[in-house]
Design a protein around this motif. Structure first.
Motif, PDB file in Angstrom:
ATOM      1  N   PHE A 197       0.689  -1.145  -0.079  1.00 25.75           N
ATOM      2  CA  PHE A 197       0.126  -0.062  -0.065  1.00 25.75           C
ATOM      3  C   PHE A 197       0.675   1.234   0.078  1.00 25.75           C
ATOM      4  CE2 PHE A 197      -3.121  -2.898   1.141  1.00 25.75           C
ATOM      5  CZ  PHE A 197      -4.394  -2.640   0.524  1.00 25.75           C
TER       6      PHE A 197
ATOM      7  N   GLU B  15     -14.741   6.314  -3.144  1.00 22.77           N
ATOM      8  CA  GLU B  15     -14.254   5.205  -2.478  1.00 22.77           C
ATOM      9  C   GLU B  15     -14.060   3.828  -3.366  1.00 22.77           C
ATOM     10  OE1 GLU B  15     -12.805   4.640   0.621  1.00 22.77           O
ATOM     11  OE2 GLU B  15     -12.506   6.899   0.767  1.00 22.77           O
TER      12      GLU B  15
ATOM     13  N   PHE C  35      -8.756  -0.140  -2.633  1.00 25.67           N
ATOM     14  CA  PHE C  35      -7.617   0.894  -2.349  1.00 25.67           C
ATOM     15  C   PHE C  35      -7.513   1.199  -0.835  1.00 25.67           C
ATOM     16  CE2 PHE C  35      -8.876   3.419  -6.577  1.00 25.67           C
ATOM     17  CZ  PHE C  35      -8.154   2.505  -7.142  1.00 25.67           C
ATOM     18  N   SER C  36      -8.179   0.358  -0.093  1.00 27.18           N
ATOM     19  CA  SER C  36      -8.024   0.348   1.462  1.00 27.18           C
ATOM     20  C   SER C  36      -8.167  -1.018   1.855  1.00 27.18           C
ATOM     21  CB  SER C  36      -8.830   1.340   2.100  1.00 27.18           C
ATOM     22  OG  SER C  36     -10.256   0.827   1.993  1.00 27.18           O
ATOM     23  N   ASN C  37      -7.614  -1.308   2.941  1.00 23.12           N
ATOM     24  CA  ASN C  37      -7.476  -2.757   3.696  1.00 23.12           C
ATOM     25  C   ASN C  37      -7.829  -2.388   5.125  1.00 23.12           C
ATOM     26  OD1 ASN C  37      -6.978  -5.212   5.003  1.00 23.12           O
ATOM     27  ND2 ASN C  37      -5.459  -5.649   3.526  1.00 23.12           N
TER      28      ASN C  37
ATOM     29  N   SER D 212      -4.853   0.126   6.311  1.00 28.78           N
ATOM     30  CA  SER D 212      -4.041   0.762   5.184  1.00 28.78           C
ATOM     31  C   SER D 212      -4.798   1.126   4.220  1.00 28.78           C
ATOM     32  CB  SER D 212      -2.903  -0.054   5.035  1.00 28.78           C
ATOM     33  OG  SER D 212      -1.792   0.745   3.999  1.00 28.78           O
ATOM     34  N   LYS D 213      -4.550   2.409   3.669  1.00 25.98           N
ATOM     35  CA  LYS D 213      -5.148   2.823   2.356  1.00 25.98           C
ATOM     36  C   LYS D 213      -3.649   3.295   1.477  1.00 25.98           C
ATOM     37  CE  LYS D 213      -9.115   5.224   4.064  1.00 25.98           C
ATOM     38  NZ  LYS D 213      -9.872   6.234   3.929  1.00 25.98           N
ATOM     39  N   THR D 214      -4.076   2.977   0.181  1.00 24.36           N
ATOM     40  CA  THR D 214      -2.727   3.184  -0.767  1.00 24.36           C
ATOM     41  C   THR D 214      -2.464   4.481  -1.252  1.00 24.36           C
ATOM     42  OG1 THR D 214      -2.293   2.607  -2.920  1.00 24.36           O
ATOM     43  CG2 THR D 214      -4.490   2.804  -2.834  1.00 24.36           C
ATOM     44  N   ASN D 215      -1.497   4.674  -1.344  1.00 21.51           N
ATOM     45  CA  ASN D 215      -0.952   6.004  -1.842  1.00 21.51           C
ATOM     46  C   ASN D 215      -0.255   5.685  -3.403  1.00 21.51           C
ATOM     47  OD1 ASN D 215       1.495   5.055  -1.433  1.00 21.51           O
ATOM     48  ND2 ASN D 215       2.133   6.611  -0.073  1.00 21.51           N
TER      49      ASN D 215
END
Length: 76
Positions: free
Chosen positions: A19, A56, A60-62, A67-70
């Motif tokens: 992520f 959303e 893109f998030s877990n 965690s969220k992706t950048n």
């Protein structure tokens, strides 16, 4: 194995560095390729043809690893 509805997520989805954009070029290229494949597989199985990046998107998030992706902010 973690699922998102009826979609089975790959094991690396729970790996926190997945992520964050990786600094080593070869690693980053592999990471971006994994993202591309995951997004395409998910959209294909869900019959989703458009992704609005301002909305959303479940991949893109877990929440399991909080965690969220950048990664996709620099996706090219």
């Amino acid at each position: 194995m973690q699922k998102l509805g009826d979609f089975k997520l790959p094991a690396f989805f729970n790996y926190p560095p997945y992520f964050s954009l990786q600094p080593v070029r070869d690693t980053r290229e592999k990471q971006v390729q994994l993202w591309k494949e995951l997004i395409l597989d998910y959209c294909r199985t869900q019959k989703n043809f458009v992704i609005g990046l301002e909305e959303e998107f479940p991949l893109f998030s877990n929440p399991v690893i909080e965690s969220k992706t950048n990664v996709l902010t620099r996706f090219n």
